[in-house]
Scaffold this motif. Structure first.
Motif, short mmCIF file in Angstrom:
data_model
loop_
_atom_site.label_atom_id
_atom_site.label_comp_id
_atom_site.label_asym_id
_atom_site.label_seq_id
_atom_site.Cartn_x
_atom_site.Cartn_y
_atom_site.Cartn_z
N ASN A 1 0.86 -1.18 0.00
CA ASN A 1 0.00 0.00 0.00
C ASN A 1 0.90 1.24 0.00
O ASN A 1 2.12 1.13 0.20
CB ASN A 1 -0.98 -0.01 1.18
N ALA B 1 3.45 7.15 -4.66
CA ALA B 1 4.37 6.71 -3.63
C ALA B 1 5.49 5.85 -4.22
O ALA B 1 6.66 5.97 -3.84
CB ALA B 1 3.61 5.92 -2.56
N ALA C 1 2.53 -1.33 9.87
CA ALA C 1 1.92 -0.24 9.10
C ALA C 1 2.88 0.40 8.12
O ALA C 1 2.45 1.04 7.15
CB ALA C 1 1.36 0.83 10.04
N LEU C 2 4.19 0.24 8.33
CA LEU C 2 5.17 1.02 7.58
C LEU C 2 6.04 0.22 6.63
O LEU C 2 6.83 0.81 5.89
CB LEU C 2 6.07 1.78 8.56
N LEU D 1 1.40 3.75 2.11
CA LEU D 1 2.11 4.06 3.34
C LEU D 1 3.33 3.16 3.51
O LEU D 1 4.40 3.63 3.95
CB LEU D 1 1.18 3.93 4.54
N ARG D 2 3.20 1.91 3.16
CA ARG D 2 4.35 1.01 3.29
C ARG D 2 5.44 1.36 2.30
O ARG D 2 6.63 1.21 2.60
CB ARG D 2 3.87 -0.44 3.13
N SER E 1 11.78 -0.31 8.34
CA SER E 1 10.33 -0.13 8.21
C SER E 1 9.60 -1.44 8.40
O SER E 1 8.46 -1.46 8.89
CB SER E 1 10.00 0.46 6.83
N LEU F 1 6.13 4.39 1.27
CA LEU F 1 6.78 5.59 1.82
C LEU F 1 7.62 5.23 3.05
O LEU F 1 8.69 5.81 3.26
CB LEU F 1 5.74 6.64 2.17
N GLY F 2 7.12 4.30 3.86
CA GLY F 2 7.89 3.87 5.02
C GLY F 2 9.22 3.26 4.62
O GLY F 2 10.26 3.54 5.24
#
Length: 312
Positions: free
Chosen positions: A147, A277, A167-168, A149-150, A162, A152-153
């Protein structure tokens, strides 16, 4: 060698190996099978994608009892796997699982039996082994569903850090996760076992992914049908590994297929966020001098590449 005609109580397995110009690495895989598949009734099926280096001759010479399926073209990984299963025909109740395997895998003793044993627990549809590379370093193969967010993490913290946070990070990096039957959304597909029930419920692999993301798509589809993907911690193998992380062409294909897969199950705004992302992550890597990421960035911003059908 193969599934014995009479059921002697051992689990039955069809082992599918997908090859393309694999003559150099195949003998090492074949040499590992006697001990790696010990305790199983098994049949070897090699699906070859029009190799030009004599791979079919290696199969005939070293494993004459194997079923050799020649696709006649560079059909892709999923298409070759499906062709192998088509050649085998309907799996009967004496077949507990189908393995899919890269030619540069080396099974450690008991690996196959441990993979099958893992399928029988926790409504598991797919099991993956603990993998090591050719230098003895453990490969972190468990993954969470991708996803934005992952992505970007991973860009900000790096995949290693991460991955400690669900979540990351997409990659599961906690060493403890590789010591037990950890559930994951998917696992890297260089070697995996799939239960017969899972295959029957989910159907064939998606051939629109020429290479990369096909195992992700299948595992996520299996999860939607109630079949978990889990690590089999007692199953151990070595993966000599390919060149996806160094070849700009292969890394570009891997990157584009990630967007194509995400597009299957998400609405356009979510897809746009995922694409952005991914572009940001690859751009940051390109600025650090990574040529494969530079190629991926060029493809991500090319409407023609984004529409292009995956292929060799």
């Amino acid at each position: 060698m193969g599934v014995d005609p009479e059921d002697d109580g051992r689990p039955g397995v069809v082992l599918v190996v997908v090859t393309w110009n694999s003559a150099e690495v195949l003998p090492g895989l074949f040499a590992s099978l006697e001990l790696g598949m010990a305790g199983l009734r098994w049949r070897l099926v090699v699906a070859d994608n029009a190799s030009a280096d004599g791979t079919p001759d290696v199969v005939r010479a070293e494993m004459p009892d194997a079923l050799l399926v020649e696709t006649g073209r560079n059909a892709g990984y999923a298409a070759a796997f499906n062709a192998a299963l088509d050649a085998v025909g309907k799996l009967d109740e004496r077949t507990d699982a189908v393995f899919v395997c890269n030619p540069d895998i080396r099974l450690r003793p008991g690996c196959g039996a441990a993979l099958v044993a893992g399928l029988k627990a926790h409504a598991t549809g797919i099991t993956a082994p603990v993998l090591y590379d050719g230098t003895g370093r453990m490969i972190r193969t468990l993954r969470r569903e991708p996803n934005p967010l992952r992505l970007l993490g991973e860009m900000v913290l790096g995949a290693g850090r991460s991955g400690r946070f669900a979540a990351l990070g997409e990659q599961v990096t906690d060493p403890e996760a590789y010591r037990k039957a950890t559930r994951a959304d998917w696992a890297a597909g260089s070697l995996m076992a799939i239960s017969r029930e899972c295959l029957e419920a989910c159907g064939p692999w998606d051939e629109s992914f020429f290479l990369y993301s096909e195992e992700t798509e299948f595992a996520l589809r299996a999860g939607a049908h109630g079949f978990a993907t889990r690590l089999a911690p007692d199953a151990v193998a070595v993966h000599l590994e390919g060149e996806a992380t160094v070849s700009p062409k292969l890394w570009t294909l891997l990157t584009l297929n990630r967007v194509r897969l995400y597009r299957r199950t998400h609405r356009p705004p979510a897809v746009a966020a995922f694409w952005a992302a991914l572009l940001l992550r690859e751009s940051s890597r390109a600025l650090l001098g990574r040529s494969a990421s530079r190629a991926a960035v060029r493809a991500l911003v090319s409407p023609a590449k984004m529409r292009e059908k995956p292929g060799p």
